[in-house]
Write a protein that holds these residues in place. Structure first.
Motif, mmCIF file in Angstrom:
data_model
loop_
_atom_site.group_PDB
_atom_site.id
_atom_site.type_symbol
_atom_site.label_atom_id
_atom_site.label_comp_id
_atom_site.label_asym_id
_atom_site.label_seq_id
_atom_site.Cartn_x
_atom_site.Cartn_y
_atom_site.Cartn_z
ATOM 1 N N PRO A 52 -28.287 -7.940 2.708
ATOM 2 C CA PRO A 52 -27.244 -8.094 3.726
ATOM 3 C C PRO A 52 -27.205 -6.993 4.773
ATOM 4 C CG PRO A 52 -26.303 -7.361 1.647
ATOM 5 C CD PRO A 52 -27.723 -7.701 1.365
ATOM 6 N N VAL A 53 -27.794 -5.831 4.485
ATOM 7 C CA VAL A 53 -27.680 -4.691 5.396
ATOM 8 C C VAL A 53 -29.030 -4.365 6.026
ATOM 9 C CG1 VAL A 53 -27.022 -2.273 5.645
ATOM 10 C CG2 VAL A 53 -25.791 -3.729 4.028
ATOM 11 N N HIS A 58 -14.982 -3.242 11.130
ATOM 12 C CA HIS A 58 -15.226 -2.783 9.760
ATOM 13 C C HIS A 58 -16.333 -1.733 9.726
ATOM 14 C CE1 HIS A 58 -15.900 -2.891 5.435
ATOM 15 N NE2 HIS A 58 -17.171 -3.180 5.645
ATOM 16 N N ILE A 59 -17.446 -2.001 10.409
ATOM 17 C CA ILE A 59 -18.553 -1.044 10.407
ATOM 18 C C ILE A 59 -18.155 0.232 11.151
ATOM 19 C CG2 ILE A 59 -20.914 -0.616 11.213
ATOM 20 C CD1 ILE A 59 -21.599 -3.464 10.569
ATOM 21 N N VAL A 60 -17.397 0.094 12.231
ATOM 22 C CA VAL A 60 -16.938 1.281 12.962
ATOM 23 C C VAL A 60 -16.124 2.193 12.051
ATOM 24 C CG1 VAL A 60 -15.376 2.092 14.778
ATOM 25 C CG2 VAL A 60 -16.987 0.249 15.255
ATOM 26 N N GLU A 61 -15.177 1.622 11.331
ATOM 27 C CA GLU A 61 -14.321 2.441 10.462
ATOM 28 C C GLU A 61 -15.105 3.065 9.324
ATOM 29 O OE1 GLU A 61 -11.213 3.416 11.044
ATOM 30 O OE2 GLU A 61 -11.512 2.384 12.952
ATOM 31 N N LYS A 62 -16.015 2.310 8.726
ATOM 32 C CA LYS A 62 -16.827 2.845 7.644
ATOM 33 C C LYS A 62 -17.750 3.966 8.143
ATOM 34 C CE LYS A 62 -15.541 0.432 4.045
ATOM 35 N NZ LYS A 62 -14.949 1.086 2.837
ATOM 36 N N THR A 63 -18.242 3.818 9.370
ATOM 37 C CA THR A 63 -19.105 4.849 9.944
ATOM 38 C C THR A 63 -18.326 6.128 10.178
ATOM 39 O OG1 THR A 63 -20.419 3.133 11.046
ATOM 40 C CG2 THR A 63 -20.688 5.390 11.831
ATOM 41 N N CYS A 96 -24.989 2.543 4.389
ATOM 42 C CA CYS A 96 -25.570 1.283 3.909
ATOM 43 C C CYS A 96 -25.041 0.901 2.536
ATOM 44 C CB CYS A 96 -27.088 1.393 3.868
ATOM 45 S SG CYS A 96 -27.879 1.335 5.480
ATOM 46 N N GLN A 97 -24.680 1.903 1.765
ATOM 47 C CA GLN A 97 -24.153 1.639 0.425
ATOM 48 C C GLN A 97 -22.660 1.320 0.460
ATOM 49 O OE1 GLN A 97 -25.192 5.289 -1.609
ATOM 50 N NE2 GLN A 97 -27.137 5.318 -0.487
ATOM 51 N N ALA A 98 -21.986 1.700 1.566
ATOM 52 C CA ALA A 98 -20.531 1.560 1.645
ATOM 53 C C ALA A 98 -20.079 0.253 2.286
ATOM 54 C CB ALA A 98 -19.946 2.739 2.427
ATOM 55 N N ILE A 99 -20.956 -0.333 3.098
ATOM 56 C CA ILE A 99 -20.520 -1.540 3.809
ATOM 57 C C ILE A 99 -20.971 -2.819 3.100
ATOM 58 C CG2 ILE A 99 -20.482 -0.345 6.015
ATOM 59 C CD1 ILE A 99 -23.077 -1.759 6.754
#
Length: 246
Positions: A23-24, A140-145, A243-246
């Motif tokens: 998925p990533v 979602h990716i912005v916040e996780k980054t 990559c492991q968090a999203i």
């Protein structure tokens, strides 16, 4: 799918020899950065597929199934790579690239998390983009980054990027105009990547490192700058954990 997604004569498809992607996926503009991040993700070696004029590294590790592709430059080519990534299974895409500072507050080596991209390239309009609007990344990716950067105590800036095809037409008039609109920097790919992601209903986010400055209307390249090099290494490490968090 909507009708507009089905009306193309040629569509991205998964052929018999195409890899099954997790998925990533990470898209990397620089070949040097691609090699470094592929090593961190245990994707080094000969385990790659030729994708257009780039290399797509795939592999499995204990933390998940990731892929990384690059090098790449420009909105059209970025879209050419993103389309098969999606067709082959990628649903969350992180782009790692370089950019030129427009804001006087942004300097070589700064790390930027794009909150949007001004559409000034020719690809996005073919994906139903409203060119008067700002192309947006996945929240979602912005916040996780941002979380991943904060955990490592890495300073970053967040803001809008200007994406253009024409690096030799970054005029004083345009830079002055974007400065008044609080645009931080200029790149060549982001607005198209965000637009294609929206069109294909996948998540796309990005991290940029400032490689040069245009804010004074005189080009200041920083490709050999030590801070630029250090920031790129830091970002690759952050993306590995991301990559492991999203």
């Amino acid at each position: 799918m909507t009708d507009t997604q089905n009306d193309a004569i040629i569509n991205p498809v998964k052929g018999k020899k195409a890899p099954n992607l997790g998925p990533v996926a990470v898209m990397v503009s620089s070949e040097t950065d691609l090699r470094f991040i592929s090593g961190l993700m245990n994707l080094e070696g000969n385990n790659f597929t030729n994708l257009a004029m780039s290399k797509l590294y795939t592999g499995d590790d204990d933390l998940g199934n990731f892929s990384a592709v690059g090098p790449l430059v420009g909105a059209p080519y970025a879209a050419i790579l993103l389309e098969p990534l999606i067709a082959w299974g990628a649903q969350k895409i992180i782009f790692f690239g370089w950019c030129g500072a427009i804001s006087h507050d942004i300097k070589i080596g700064d790390i930027i998390i794009p909150s949007g991209a001004v559409i000034d390239e020719g690809t996005s309009k073919h994906y139903n983009a409203d060119e008067s609007e700002i192309a947006k990344p996945s929240p979602h990716i912005v916040e996780k980054t941002k979380d991943a950067l904060r955990k490592r105590d890495i300073t970053f800036r967040e803001g809008v990027i200007w994406s253009t095809d024409a690096i030799y037409r970054e005029t004083r008039e345009k830079v002055e105009d974007f400065q008044t609109k609080n645009v931080l920097a200029v790149d060549m790919e982001l607005s198209a990547l965000f637009t294609v992601g929206k069109f294909r209903n996948v998540e796309v986010g990005a991290v940029l490192v400032v490689s040069d400055e245009l804010s004074t209307f005189k080009w200041n390249p920083g490709f050999k700058n030590e801070r630029f090099k250090q920031s790129r290494v830091a970002v690759t490490e952050v993306i590995h954990s991301l990559c492991q968090a999203i």
